[in-house]
Design a protein around this motif. Structure first.
Motif, PDB file in Angstrom:
ATOM      1  N   GLY A 644       0.777  -1.234   0.000  1.00 30.89           N
ATOM      2  CA  GLY A 644       0.000   0.000   0.000  1.00 30.89           C
ATOM      3  C   GLY A 644       0.803   1.275   0.000  1.00 30.89           C
ATOM      4  N   ARG A 645       2.129   1.183   0.120  1.00 35.91           N
ATOM      5  CA  ARG A 645       2.988   2.369   0.133  1.00 35.91           C
ATOM      6  C   ARG A 645       3.520   2.610  -1.277  1.00 35.91           C
ATOM      7  N   VAL A 699      -1.914  10.570   1.229  1.00 36.67           N
ATOM      8  CA  VAL A 699      -1.477  10.906   2.582  1.00 36.67           C
ATOM      9  C   VAL A 699      -0.015  10.512   2.740  1.00 36.67           C
ATOM     10  N   GLY A 700       0.729  11.331   3.457  1.00 39.90           N
ATOM     11  CA  GLY A 700       2.130  11.026   3.709  1.00 39.90           C
ATOM     12  C   GLY A 700       2.270   9.779   4.563  1.00 39.90           C
ATOM     13  N   ARG A 722       5.682  -0.097 -11.658  1.00 44.60           N
ATOM     14  CA  ARG A 722       4.780  -0.467 -10.576  1.00 44.60           C
ATOM     15  C   ARG A 722       5.289   0.114  -9.253  1.00 44.60           C
ATOM     16  N   GLY A 723       4.356   0.603  -8.450  1.00 41.64           N
ATOM     17  CA  GLY A 723       4.711   1.153  -7.150  1.00 41.64           C
ATOM     18  C   GLY A 723       5.142   2.598  -7.166  1.00 41.64           C
ATOM     19  N   CYS A 724       5.224   3.202  -8.365  1.00 43.28           N
ATOM     20  CA  CYS A 724       5.625   4.605  -8.497  1.00 43.28           C
ATOM     21  C   CYS A 724       4.440   5.414  -9.011  1.00 43.28           C
ATOM     22  N   ILE A 725       4.201   6.563  -8.422  1.00 40.04           N
ATOM     23  CA  ILE A 725       3.146   7.448  -8.881  1.00 40.04           C
ATOM     24  C   ILE A 725       3.715   8.841  -9.078  1.00 40.04           C
ATOM     25  N   VAL A 755       4.030   7.652   0.278  1.00 39.54           N
ATOM     26  CA  VAL A 755       2.623   8.049   0.419  1.00 39.54           C
ATOM     27  C   VAL A 755       1.724   6.821   0.320  1.00 39.54           C
ATOM     28  N   ARG A 756       0.500   7.006   0.767  1.00 37.28           N
ATOM     29  CA  ARG A 756      -0.554   6.015   0.587  1.00 37.28           C
ATOM     30  C   ARG A 756      -1.755   6.685  -0.069  1.00 37.28           C
ATOM     31  N   LEU A 757      -2.622   5.855  -0.669  1.00 33.05           N
ATOM     32  CA  LEU A 757      -3.809   6.352  -1.348  1.00 33.05           C
ATOM     33  C   LEU A 757      -4.984   6.381  -0.383  1.00 33.05           C
TER      34      LEU A 757
END
Length: 764
Positions: A644-645, A699-700, A722-725, A755-757
């Motif tokens: 989730g991170r 969110v941080g 994957r895992g990068c936004i 961060v998390r979504l």
């Protein structure tokens, strides 16, 4: 547009071409520039012309007919807008109201026209005289401990203004001189100084004419420095190969259609820029570079065994470097499993890139903030230097390390004294020149200044340009603390958010733009700046100033200094303001090796090179040699992966320059009409249970117990590891802790934020 196969957003076209023409035209339509704009564009980046206020890329001795890019043209049109932000505008809007406006809407009010004083009783800015402003600022500065004041510089002011600004700070009694370099390329200055003895890049423009390969790491040429595409196109056309390592596929490093070529504009012809484009994970560059090094070392062993020839430049390594054996042992001991996991790239892809490097007699390494803005950003650059030293690709024609800087004079400001580090400034010469004892203690950089503001220890902030509050991390906490300052002074051309978060006493001082004629006692004045390849250029503005009430940055700095400091017969503020050539004489005396014959060389075609010891293979390091190093980490981010991170990368759009937003068109990524997006890999979207177009929050996830959130972001599928936004800067700055920065330089780690979504974000 949307790709029918994978559903991702992308731009269906090349960088440049008619898209760039349309982008310029749209900005011109919005800004309604003054009549001199076309002539300014004609003179832009030419000898005895006007030097662009946008990026710091080099200016050729033989310029094109139009030596500007889309973003450079936008910057000029933005400066020469016909819109005016007058006292009447401020009378109709409280500061509290203006703080609710978007950045774009604030800057669209146009050029500031009058010096303004904040009036707390009405919560508005009101016009005042320059004399009253200088006197009040001087009184406030004299009433506090000099160490409790910060003098910030944005990176755009001329060498002349920057020199006086730094001198003013030291005469006043501090080295608190942060600048925008602290937020972007300070990592470069720290890391390169340590490993090659020079804090800046080693290339000049001629190197790009003869190199055989160019490797890019974490730099978006299309949006941030499009004029660089011209030498890249020429390099490709003569057979040089370009290899790109970047988490995002950026159009400017894929395809280029030259707007100055009738053939390309009128046909389907375009240039494929990158021979190989590898989407490394955000924070995976150390691992990727280690993989390249492993391939090069293996090729050396095979070629020496089979052909009795070297891949490595063994003579260079023996004569000019230290630490090779330790670096080699580390690379050979690092497993391919670790390299592939941390980089997100396969051994085969890294082998293909390494082979291009091996076969290229002369190679140039270029990088941007994708390397510098990480917790281990300095190690990114040290690792890249390791690779370049293996083949002696520093200090030879057609080779070198070339960081790509942003602000037009951010490198030059550091050159002439804007630095918090006293060891980088010739203080003894300044003492002799101006008859005072300069402070010798280390001053505050950007991050240290932020901590001091949060703790309440700072009393005054002077801003020479820029949008400091919007550019720094942790905006909400910083803005709340900012209001406890006693004095804030902002020198600017247009309104931005930093002007609306005030101390108890606040002044907004409007200055001339670089494209405008600067007339002083001895006539029209030229100013100078340094580009990212260490060449110094003169610039001469010719446009009528936006208001008769404007003063030059030099005159404003001198006016504040005169009102603050005791008289000193060796410090001639009025004389310097009247004739900038006399400031250049002072610069030459302080820095004689780099600025000899300064006034005579101001308008040298292509600029004059101020020198670079590493380019001549003189290594001003502790060992006296170029230094191989061993990384202590395989990832440059400062956290572990977890379910989730995500690794957030902050991005700039095609329609902005740093914090300046020209519009809502990120054409080169296919995003129009908004900046409130989060770019995600389609598989990550599906795994998170989200859908395209869904509005979410971030969110941080720094683990320090502080809640940080940015809401209202539209999920947008994009080709990312994957895992990068990705999401836009500066809007994402509230998610970055002020303590989350490169370990050595303290540059904010904006390219790898944990961060998390949040599928149902809070409303704000």
């Amino acid at each position: 547009m949307i790709d029918e196969q994978d559903g991702t957003v992308h731009y269906d076209g090349a960088e440049g071409g008619w898209g760039s023409v349309r982008g310029i035209a749209e900005t011109a339509w919005r800004e309604r520039p003054t009549p001199g704009a076309l002539d300014t564009l004609r003179r832009q980046n030419k000898v005895k012309g006007f030097m662009c206020v946008s990026c710091a890329w080099g200016k050729p001795a033989k310029p094109h007919a139009f030596e500007f890019c889309e973003n450079g043209a936008k910057a000029t049109l933005w400066e020469l807008t016909s819109h005016r932000c007058t006292p009447e505008f401020f009378a109709g809007h409280t500061v509290s109201e203006l703080r609710t406006w978007k950045d774009y809407d604030l800057e669209q009010q146009g050029r500031l026209t009058h010096p303004m004083r904040y009036e707390a009783s009405s919560d508005t800015y009101v016009a005042c005289s320059w004399e009253d402003a200088f006197a009040a600022i001087g009184r406030e500065l004299k009433a506090i401990d000099p160490g409790s004041a910060v003098f910030y510089a944005s990176g755009r002011a001329s060498l002349e203004t920057s020199y006086l600004y730094a001198l003013f700070a030291r005469l006043y009694g501090h080295n608190n001189l942060p600048d925008s370099s602290n937020m972007c390329h300070e990592t470069t200055s720290v890391a390169l100084k340590k490993v090659i003895g020079s804090p800046v890049g080693t290339c000049v423009l001629d190197d790009f004419d003869v190199c055989d390969a160019i490797f890019f790491f974490g730099q978006n040429t299309g949006s941030n420095s499009p004029r660089l595409l011209h030498p890249l196109q020429k390099a490709v056309e003569r057979g040089a190969k370009i290899v790109t390592f970047n988490p995002i596929r950026e159009e400017g490093l894929e395809e280029f259609k030259n707007p100055q070529s009738p053939l390309e504009m009128l046909t389907t012809k375009k240039t494929e820029i990158s021979t190989l484009y590898l989407q490394v994970k955000a924070g995976g560059d150390i691992a990727a570079i280690t993989g390249l090094i492993k391939h090069v070392l293996a090729a050396e062993e095979i070629r020496w065994r089979d052909e009795n020839q070297h891949v490595l430049d063994v003579d260079f390594i023996a004569q000019h470097t230290d630490g090779f054996a330790e670096m080699k042992a580390h690379a050979e001991a690092t497993s391919w499993d670790d390299i592939e996991r941390e980089s997100g790239l396969s051994r085969e892809d890294l082998g293909e890139a390494a082979q291009i490097y091996i076969e290229a007699p002369r190679a140039i390494a270029m990088f941007g903030m994708g390397l510098t803005q990480h917790v281990h950003g300095s190690q990114n650059i040290a690792a890249l230097t390791n690779l370049w030293l293996l083949k002696g690709n520093v200090g030879r024609e057609g080779t070198g390390i070339s960081p790509v800087r942003g602000h037009s004079n951010v490198q030059g400001q550091r050159t002439v004294g804007i630095s918090e580090k006293p060891e980088l400034v010739p203080l003894d010469r300044l003492a002799e020149q101006f008859g005072f004892d300069p402070p010798r203690d280390e001053g505050l950089n950007t991050i240290k200044a932020c901590h001091k503001i949060l703790s309440g220890e700072l009393k005054a902030f002077i801003g020479l340009g820029g949008n400091f509050i919007r550019a720094i991390p942790e905006r909400e906490r910083m803005e709340e603390a900012w209001t406890r300052l006693r004095l804030t002074v902002q020198i600017a051309t247009r309104l931005n958010r930093s002007h609306l978060v005030n101390g108890e006493v606040a002044y907004l001082l409007p200055c001339l733009g670089r494209s405008e004629e600067d007339v002083q006692a001895t006539g029209s004045q030229a100013v100078t700046m340094e580009d990212s390849i260490s060449c110094i250029h003169g610039s001469l503005g010719k446009n009528t100033p936006a208001s008769e009430h404007l003063r030059s940055e030099t005159a404003i700095v001198a006016g504040i200094a005169k009102a603050t400091l005791p008289a000193n017969p060796k410090v001639r503020w009025d004389e310097w303001t009247g004739d900038y050539a006399k400031i250049r004489d002072c610069i030459e005396k302080t820095y004689p090796e780099q600025f000899h014959d300064f006034n005579r060389r101001v308008f040298t075609p292509g600029g004059f090179h101020r020198g670079n010891p590493a380019r001549g293979r003189i290594w001003k390091t502790e060992s006296g040699r170029a230094q191989f190093s061993v990384p202590t980490a395989m990832r440059s981010i400062g956290f572990e992966d977890a379910p989730g991170r995500f690794r957030l990368m902050t991005l700039r759009s095609n329609d902005q320059f740093n914090t300046t937003i020209y519009g809502y068109s990120d054409r080169l990524r296919g995003i129009e009409g908004t900046r409130d997006v989060v770019l995600m890999n389609p598989e990550d979207i599906a795994e998170a249970g989200l859908v395209q177009g869904q509005v979410i929050g971030l969110v941080g996830d720094a683990g320090d117990g502080v809640h940080r959130e940015v809401s209202g972001l539209t999920v947008t599928p994009f080709l990312l590891p994957r895992g990068c936004i990705g999401a836009y800067y500066p809007e994402m700055n509230p998610l970055i802790p002020v303590w989350y920065h490169d370990e050595q330089s303290r540059t904010p780690a904006s390219k790898g934020v944990p961060v998390r979504l949040v599928a149902n974000p809070r409303t704000t």
